[in-house]
Each structure stands twice: as C-alpha cells, then as structure tokens.
Design a protein around this motif. Sequence first.
Motif, PDB file in Angstrom:
ATOM      1  N   PHE A 141      -2.084   8.174  14.328  1.00 41.19           N
ATOM      2  CA  PHE A 141      -1.487   7.544  13.147  1.00 41.19           C
ATOM      3  C   PHE A 141      -0.970   6.135  13.463  1.00 41.19           C
ATOM      4  O   PHE A 141      -1.209   5.185  12.720  1.00 41.19           O
ATOM      5  CB  PHE A 141      -0.336   8.427  12.621  1.00 41.19           C
ATOM      6  CG  PHE A 141       0.653   7.677  11.784  1.00 41.19           C
ATOM      7  CD1 PHE A 141       0.343   7.309  10.487  1.00 41.19           C
ATOM      8  CD2 PHE A 141       1.880   7.286  12.313  1.00 41.19           C
ATOM      9  CE1 PHE A 141       1.240   6.581   9.723  1.00 41.19           C
ATOM     10  CE2 PHE A 141       2.784   6.558  11.561  1.00 41.19           C
ATOM     11  CZ  PHE A 141       2.464   6.206  10.253  1.00 41.19           C
ATOM     12  N   ARG A 171       7.994   1.919   3.135  1.00 38.82           N
ATOM     13  CA  ARG A 171       7.875   3.341   3.478  1.00 38.82           C
ATOM     14  C   ARG A 171       9.234   3.870   3.923  1.00 38.82           C
ATOM     15  O   ARG A 171      10.191   3.112   4.076  1.00 38.82           O
ATOM     16  CB  ARG A 171       6.842   3.542   4.582  1.00 38.82           C
ATOM     17  CG  ARG A 171       7.165   2.795   5.865  1.00 38.82           C
ATOM     18  CD  ARG A 171       6.051   2.984   6.877  1.00 38.82           C
ATOM     19  NE  ARG A 171       6.261   2.228   8.085  1.00 38.82           N
ATOM     20  CZ  ARG A 171       5.370   2.160   9.073  1.00 38.82           C
ATOM     21  NH1 ARG A 171       4.230   2.799   8.976  1.00 38.82           N
ATOM     22  NH2 ARG A 171       5.629   1.455  10.153  1.00 38.82           N
ATOM     23  N   ARG A 229       0.826  -1.209   0.000  1.00 33.30           N
ATOM     24  CA  ARG A 229       0.000   0.000   0.000  1.00 33.30           C
ATOM     25  C   ARG A 229       0.846   1.239   0.000  1.00 33.30           C
ATOM     26  O   ARG A 229       1.950   1.271   0.533  1.00 33.30           O
ATOM     27  CB  ARG A 229      -0.977  -0.031   1.173  1.00 33.30           C
ATOM     28  CG  ARG A 229      -0.480   0.517   2.499  1.00 33.30           C
ATOM     29  CD  ARG A 229       0.705  -0.169   3.067  1.00 33.30           C
ATOM     30  NE  ARG A 229       1.016   0.211   4.417  1.00 33.30           N
ATOM     31  CZ  ARG A 229       1.789   1.225   4.813  1.00 33.30           C
ATOM     32  NH1 ARG A 229       2.401   1.962   3.928  1.00 33.30           N
ATOM     33  NH2 ARG A 229       1.988   1.472   6.078  1.00 33.30           N
ATOM     34  N   ASN A 231      -2.867   3.255  11.260  1.00 29.51           N
ATOM     35  CA  ASN A 231      -1.969   2.713  10.250  1.00 29.51           C
ATOM     36  C   ASN A 231      -1.778   1.203  10.472  1.00 29.51           C
ATOM     37  O   ASN A 231      -1.841   0.401   9.535  1.00 29.51           O
ATOM     38  CB  ASN A 231      -0.656   3.491  10.363  1.00 29.51           C
ATOM     39  CG  ASN A 231       0.354   3.155   9.310  1.00 29.51           C
ATOM     40  OD1 ASN A 231       1.168   2.260   9.513  1.00 29.51           O
ATOM     41  ND2 ASN A 231       0.342   3.856   8.184  1.00 29.51           N
ATOM     42  N   HIS A 280      10.108   6.197   9.424  1.00 29.28           N
ATOM     43  CA  HIS A 280       9.028   5.504  10.143  1.00 29.28           C
ATOM     44  C   HIS A 280       9.524   4.338  10.998  1.00 29.28           C
ATOM     45  O   HIS A 280       8.713   3.617  11.586  1.00 29.28           O
ATOM     46  CB  HIS A 280       7.984   4.984   9.150  1.00 29.28           C
ATOM     47  CG  HIS A 280       7.070   6.065   8.643  1.00 29.28           C
ATOM     48  ND1 HIS A 280       6.134   6.688   9.435  1.00 29.28           N
ATOM     49  CD2 HIS A 280       6.958   6.649   7.426  1.00 29.28           C
ATOM     50  CE1 HIS A 280       5.476   7.591   8.733  1.00 29.28           C
ATOM     51  NE2 HIS A 280       5.970   7.592   7.507  1.00 29.28           N
ATOM     52  N   ALA A 314       0.370   4.932   1.434  1.00 28.44           N
ATOM     53  CA  ALA A 314      -0.552   5.475   2.440  1.00 28.44           C
ATOM     54  C   ALA A 314      -0.235   6.928   2.786  1.00 28.44           C
ATOM     55  O   ALA A 314       0.160   7.234   3.907  1.00 28.44           O
ATOM     56  CB  ALA A 314      -0.499   4.599   3.686  1.00 28.44           C
ATOM     57  N   PRO A 315      -0.401   7.829   1.836  1.00 28.41           N
ATOM     58  CA  PRO A 315      -0.021   9.222   2.114  1.00 28.41           C
ATOM     59  C   PRO A 315      -1.025   9.937   3.018  1.00 28.41           C
ATOM     60  O   PRO A 315      -2.203   9.608   3.025  1.00 28.41           O
ATOM     61  CB  PRO A 315      -0.038   9.872   0.730  1.00 28.41           C
ATOM     62  CG  PRO A 315      -1.057   9.092  -0.031  1.00 28.41           C
ATOM     63  CD  PRO A 315      -0.972   7.679   0.483  1.00 28.41           C
ATOM     64  N   SER A 316      -0.519  10.906   3.768  1.00 29.05           N
ATOM     65  CA  SER A 316      -1.399  11.803   4.515  1.00 29.05           C
ATOM     66  C   SER A 316      -1.659  12.988   3.591  1.00 29.05           C
ATOM     67  O   SER A 316      -0.721  13.502   2.977  1.00 29.05           O
ATOM     68  CB  SER A 316      -0.710  12.296   5.774  1.00 29.05           C
ATOM     69  OG  SER A 316      -0.231  11.191   6.498  1.00 29.05           O
ATOM     70  N   GLU A 350      -4.548   8.660   4.326  1.00 35.81           N
ATOM     71  CA  GLU A 350      -4.526   8.689   5.796  1.00 35.81           C
ATOM     72  C   GLU A 350      -4.976  10.058   6.314  1.00 35.81           C
ATOM     73  O   GLU A 350      -4.202  10.862   6.822  1.00 35.81           O
ATOM     74  CB  GLU A 350      -3.136   8.287   6.297  1.00 35.81           C
ATOM     75  CG  GLU A 350      -2.780   6.890   5.798  1.00 35.81           C
ATOM     76  CD  GLU A 350      -1.927   6.077   6.735  1.00 35.81           C
ATOM     77  OE1 GLU A 350      -0.971   6.625   7.287  1.00 35.81           O
ATOM     78  OE2 GLU A 350      -2.218   4.875   6.915  1.00 35.81           O
TER      79      GLU A 350
HETATM   80  N1  GLU Z   1       0.584   8.618   6.349  1.00 38.79           N
HETATM   81  C1  GLU Z   1       1.934   8.248   6.569  1.00 38.79           C
HETATM   82  C2  GLU Z   1       2.850   9.199   5.836  1.00 38.79           C
HETATM   83  O1  GLU Z   1       2.428   9.836   4.883  1.00 38.79           O
HETATM   84  C3  GLU Z   1       2.069   6.829   6.112  1.00 38.79           C
HETATM   85  C4  GLU Z   1       3.324   6.177   6.266  1.00 38.79           C
HETATM   86  C5  GLU Z   1       3.250   4.714   5.910  1.00 38.79           C
HETATM   87  O2  GLU Z   1       3.451   4.409   4.727  1.00 38.79           O
HETATM   88  O3  GLU Z   1       2.969   3.917   6.775  1.00 38.79           O
HETATM   89  O4  GLU Z   1       3.986   9.372   6.214  1.00 38.79           O
END
Ligand code: GLU
Length: 477
Positions: free
Chosen positions: A196, A214, A8, A200, A218, A10-12, A44
Amino acid sequence: MADKVRVRFAPSPTGFMHIGNVRAALMNYLFAHQKKGTLVLRIEDTDESRNLDEAGFNILKTLKWLSLKYDEGPIIGGDYGPYLQSERTKKYKKLLHDLIKNQLVYRCFCTKEELEEKRKNQIAQGMPPRYDRTCRNLPTDKVKEKLANKLPFIWRFKLNDEAAYEINTLERGIIKFEMKNFSDFAITRQNGSFTFLFTNFVDDYLMQITHVIRGEDHLTNTAMQAALFYAFAFPLPKFWHLPIICNVDGKKLSKRDFGFGVQELREEGFLPQAILNYLAILGTSFEDEIQSLGQLVENYNFDKISSTGSIKFDIEKLKWINHKWIEKLPANKLLEFTKPFLHDQIPSSIEVDDNKLEFILEKIKTDLKTLKDIGAVISFYFYDPVVDIVALEKHFGKDKAITALKLIKENINMSNKTDMFLETVKKEAKNRGLKIKEIFGTLRYLLIGSFSGISMYDLFEILPDEVILKRLKKLSG
Ligand code: GLU
C-alpha cells in the motif's frame, strides 16, 4: 504538478464502507468542488483481481446513493487511468526499477517468523518495533547464494536515518518527520505484489494529486511516503489528515459501534443528505447546521481547519439532523426514500397510489426520526385500531367517555362532511360539559387508537369516509 486542484478518494475494497470512508470521500468532494478542481476515484485493490469485484461495485453504489459524483475513475475513465490499482502493476514495476537502479532499495530475505520474533523481542525490551535492517548490508555473494537457493524476498526501501522530511498540511501547517523514528519499509510482498505504501505514493504522483485528504490514522504512512517523494525528487502534494472519529467512550469508532457502516445507517432509515450533513459539520461549526451538499460546497471553510486529533460520533445528533432532513425533503423525494421501508413493513401499501402516500407523508413526516419509523407512524391508515371501552373510560372518566360516545353517535351520519361534523360536535361538546380535548381525544382514540397525535382535521382528510364511519361506530354505534 497540476495547477488545478486534483484530489482523490482511494478506498480499499474491503466490502464495507464505513463512515470514516464516507467522510474522506465527502471532504475530497467538497474540496474539489469548492476549488473547481477534479475528484478522482481510485480503487486500491492490490490483489490483482483485474476487475471490479463486488466490494468495488459496492463502493460505486454507495457513492451514487450519497450523490458523491467523481470526475475520473472506474467506469467513467479519465486521462490518468486505469483507476483500479490491480491494473497498474506495470507502473509500479517501472518505479521500483528506478529505485533498484539508484540503489535505494535492497532485497530482504527475513522470513515472517523471524520478523515476528524480532518484533516481540523489541517490544519485550521496551523498544519500538522496527525492522532491524539485517538484510540492508548483506554482502553480494550472500545475496547471490540466497537467490540461487530461490529464497523468497521482498524489496525494502533504504531509509536515510539522518534525514528529516517536511510536509505541508492544511491542519497543522508544516510537519517535520525525523527518519530516525522509522525504519526501512517494504515496497513489495513475497508474492511480488506491491505494498500500500508504495502503490499509494506512485499513484498520487502519477495521477498528479495536489492534495491528499485522508484519515489521521495514515499520518505514519505519510511520513514514509514523504521519504519516497523526496527520494524521487517529486513535488509533494499537500496533506489534510482528518481527525479520527471516536465513539462516546473516546475509542476509535469500530464495527461494534452502531452507525459505523453506511449500509447499516441506510437500512436503519438514515437519509444520505443527513449522513453527509452530519459528517461535514463534525469537528467544525456552522451557524446553520442544516446544510445541503451544494451549500456545503459553498460554505465549508477550508481556511479554518482544526487540528483536533479526534472527534466524537454522536448518533443522537445524527438522528436530529436526519429528522430535520425528513421534514425538509419535498414529499416526492421523501416518498422515494421511504417506499422500501413502507413496502417492507406494510406490504399492502404497494397498492396505495403515490399521490395519496405523498399527501399522508406531508402530514406525518414530523413524527419520523428515521425512515424506518414509517410503519409505526402510518399504520393507522392501513389497520383499524384495537380499542376498548375500559381504556377510554379510564382515560377520561366513565361519565365523560359515555357522553362523548353518545355525542359522536348522534352525529355520526354527518361524519363524511368533515368541517360540519367537527364543528357540530365541538359546539355540542361544550353544551354537555366536555372539553375539546375530551371529545377530540375520544374521536382520535376511535380512529387511530391513541389519545394524542395527528391533528383531527388531517386525520379526516387522510382516512376515507367509509373507514371513518366504520371506526367511529366501533364503540359508539
Ligand atoms: N486505501 C487506503 C484506505 O482505504 C487509502 C488511504 C488514502 O486515502 O491514502 O485506507
């Protein structure tokens, strides 16, 4: 967990896609496609907007511009939706409920100010700033009292200090996290929304994600999320933490650095193919560095992932790759990308038909590093150059300049018959003691105001006869 690879992006929706985001999207895309798996797009947005807002749409538009198609996600849907976190609150509540039932979380009534105070004190004492667990062992009657007084609280996860959790990564194999290095983290915020860290994790589990790809920033989150996976006894996905992209000074690339934002790169005339190509080869090696998305899917070697913590963003290299892609694109594609720049810089270009523009582009594209260069490179077609005899004489010497102009004047009526005209002046130039570069240089100067550049034959092909005649007459007529 699913047998098939499921990854996935998963951007904010911060309203700003930067190249770190794009690289994460790209690596997920390449991995999904090479492994014949599924790429999920999850937005996200935990702010409960319950709608794709502008920032969310911006992400979709950017992915489309980059040709990074997702298989499940907003708008197109899928079996694991909804794909906006703002629409998944019920699911988070359910899992929080399980944690409460199993006494794996507790209410924390510490205020923001108190937490900040503790943090400062810890730092002052040279200790890592971590929650000091004040509320972990509050007696039940105290909790009841605070609740009766309607004191706001958050749910915190009870971390087992003695535990160590292992995760499997593509970049470093097994990584072990000692929980004594972390503290009880927040699952909810005071307004009842979820953090988050929790959403997440919940979504990676519910969406059956097999590989979490990612940024390395993180890694600490991964440690705490691993604790959640273990707490629920859910199978853990594999992880790949992508090295941080740094600027030339070795600092994490930021808004201050040119090229950080995708929109900025787009506005500066970088092709999506070049951006993807560059981001894919960053930190790895390819025999042939110019790779299309399709080639990258085929050729990217996921077995040889480096564990470097950071890599350098080199705008000059990106420019070089952009230049290579400009040369490589078929004229119609190149025109499609170039048109907005051209129309913006030379409004009258709107009237020129596509075939003519494609023809010109084909001849001049090697002079473009970015699409934005188009105006300067093609301006000779639209505007008569500013020329003057002094500059010509200065460049070739007075005698030569006069001889060249005279020769041009004598043959000017032939200028609509390119081959014949050029052959004749070339031959005659020799007889009069002029070098090819002197006669052609003079012609070029009269036609485009520069002594070097585009080939004479191309120039005669591109410019209409009447324009050639008009320009040649300027100094020699
Ligand atoms: N929303 C997080 C971000 O943009 C997601 C990070 C992830 O891929 O888990 O940094």
